[in-house]
Write an enzyme that holds these catalytic residues in place. Structure first.
Site, PDB file in Angstrom:
ATOM      1  N   GLY A  11       1.013  -1.479   0.199  1.00  0.00           N
ATOM      2  CA  GLY A  11      -0.070  -0.591   0.145  1.00  0.00           C
ATOM      3  C   GLY A  11       0.524   1.391  -0.144  1.00  0.00           C
ATOM      4  N   SER A  12       2.022   1.757  -0.726  1.00  0.00           N
ATOM      5  CA  SER A  12       2.696   2.467  -1.125  1.00  0.00           C
ATOM      6  C   SER A  12       2.432   3.569  -1.338  1.00  0.00           C
ATOM      7  CB  SER A  12       3.938   2.090  -0.728  1.00  0.00           C
ATOM      8  OG  SER A  12       4.464   2.438  -2.071  1.00  0.00           O
ATOM      9  N   LYS A  64     -17.296 -15.799  -7.486  1.00  0.00           N
ATOM     10  CA  LYS A  64     -17.035 -14.177  -7.945  1.00  0.00           C
ATOM     11  C   LYS A  64     -17.978 -12.992  -8.053  1.00  0.00           C
ATOM     12  CE  LYS A  64     -13.905 -11.167 -10.910  1.00  0.00           C
ATOM     13  NZ  LYS A  64     -12.082 -11.409 -11.735  1.00  0.00           N
ATOM     14  N   MET A  89      -4.503  -7.376  -6.939  1.00  0.00           N
ATOM     15  CA  MET A  89      -3.901  -8.436  -7.419  1.00  0.00           C
ATOM     16  C   MET A  89      -4.954  -9.185  -8.271  1.00  0.00           C
ATOM     17  SD  MET A  89      -0.609  -7.389  -7.420  1.00  0.00           S
ATOM     18  CE  MET A  89      -0.076  -9.184  -7.935  1.00  0.00           C
ATOM     19  N   ARG A  90      -5.908  -8.492  -8.687  1.00  0.00           N
ATOM     20  CA  ARG A  90      -7.558  -9.209  -9.864  1.00  0.00           C
ATOM     21  C   ARG A  90      -8.047  -8.841 -10.541  1.00  0.00           C
ATOM     22  NH1 ARG A  90      -8.778 -13.833  -5.726  1.00  0.00           N
ATOM     23  NH2 ARG A  90      -7.672 -13.006  -3.776  1.00  0.00           N
ATOM     24  N   LEU A  91      -8.322  -9.964 -11.258  1.00  0.00           N
ATOM     25  CA  LEU A  91      -9.201  -9.023 -12.336  1.00  0.00           C
ATOM     26  C   LEU A  91     -10.381  -8.604 -11.709  1.00  0.00           C
ATOM     27  CD1 LEU A  91      -8.478 -11.017 -15.484  1.00  0.00           C
ATOM     28  CD2 LEU A  91      -7.771  -9.225 -15.591  1.00  0.00           C
ATOM     29  N   ASN A 106      -6.721   2.210 -12.405  1.00  0.00           N
ATOM     30  CA  ASN A 106      -4.748   0.665 -12.262  1.00  0.00           C
ATOM     31  C   ASN A 106      -4.084   1.414 -12.679  1.00  0.00           C
ATOM     32  OD1 ASN A 106      -4.147  -0.930 -10.905  1.00  0.00           O
ATOM     33  ND2 ASN A 106      -4.061  -1.836 -13.318  1.00  0.00           N
ATOM     34  N   HIS A 108       0.449   0.330 -13.322  1.00  0.00           N
ATOM     35  CA  HIS A 108       1.107  -0.516 -13.887  1.00  0.00           C
ATOM     36  C   HIS A 108       2.663  -0.391 -13.769  1.00  0.00           C
ATOM     37  CE1 HIS A 108       1.886  -4.486 -15.260  1.00  0.00           C
ATOM     38  NE2 HIS A 108       2.334  -4.310 -16.297  1.00  0.00           N
TER      39      HIS A 108
END
Ligand code: GRF
Length: 192
Positions: A11-12, A64, A89-91, A106, A108
């Site tokens: 969580g930085s 899901k 870390m999930r779609l 998001n 990346h």
């Protein structure tokens, strides 16, 4: 803008975003931090910044869809307008996208479309890339495929290790994410 942060890790980035809110650099109101991982560092960061934290995982649900319905319920209860993924870390599935596509972003650690998915920094090093960077993009159904909002690049130095590059990429992320969110929220406001 009312926003929520989803994160699975340390969580930085989340901390930098909450810090930017505190200092007035980011005009948004964090509603909650959510993590799908028990004990994730981001949960402590939320506490540090006095932001409500929720934690549960898909394993606790039949499907899901049900898991995302539970998240959607929280988002609605808090009247969240934007969802900020910061190492989640999930779609994202249809349940959330139906409501938040175009209002979910998001970050990346590569210059997308290069090196999507897991271990983007390792992929760049193993590939002998001479350039990498950070991308902020809207979330769609794919893995790191949505429309790009902002990118910043850096040169990979000869012999640079994955750890060294990770540190430099994180520094870029911490600058770029709050700044870009400020722009995105402002633009979003103008359309309301
Ligand atoms: C960041 O590198 C981000 O780009 C990626 O996951 C990492 C999260 O790091 N999606 P942190 O938990 O914010 O430190």
């Amino acid at each position: 803008m009312r926003f929520a942060i989803f994160a699975s890790g340390s969580g930085s980035n989340a901390a930098r975003i909450l810090q930017a809110v505190q200092s007035g650099d980011l005009e948004g109101v964090p509603q909650f931090v959510f993590s799908d991982r028990k004990g994730a560092g981001v949960l402590f960061k939320a506490e540090q910044y006095n932001v409500t934290a929720y934690q549960f995982s898909p394993k606790e649900y039949e499907s899901k869809e049900e898991y995302e319905e539970a998240l959607l319920k929280l988002l609605k209860e808090h009247r969240v307008e934007w969802v900020v993924l910061a190492g989640y870390m999930r779609l994202i599935g249809d349940v959330l996208l139906r409501h938040y596509e175009g209002r979910m972003v998001n970050i990346h650690p590569s210059l997308l479309p290069s090196y999507p998915g897991l271990d983007a920094i390792g992929q760049a090093i193993d590939d002998g890339a001479t350039k990498s960077g950070v991308t902020i993009h809207y979330v769609d159904r794919g893995m790191d495929t949505g429309p790009i909002i902002a990118q910043q690049s850096l040169s990979i130095e000869r012999g640079e290790t994955k750890e060294q590059l990770t540190t430099r990429i994180q520094q870029l992320e911490h600058q770029l994410y709050p700044k870009t969110l400020q722009r995105v929220f402002k633009e979003g406001e103008a359309y309301q």
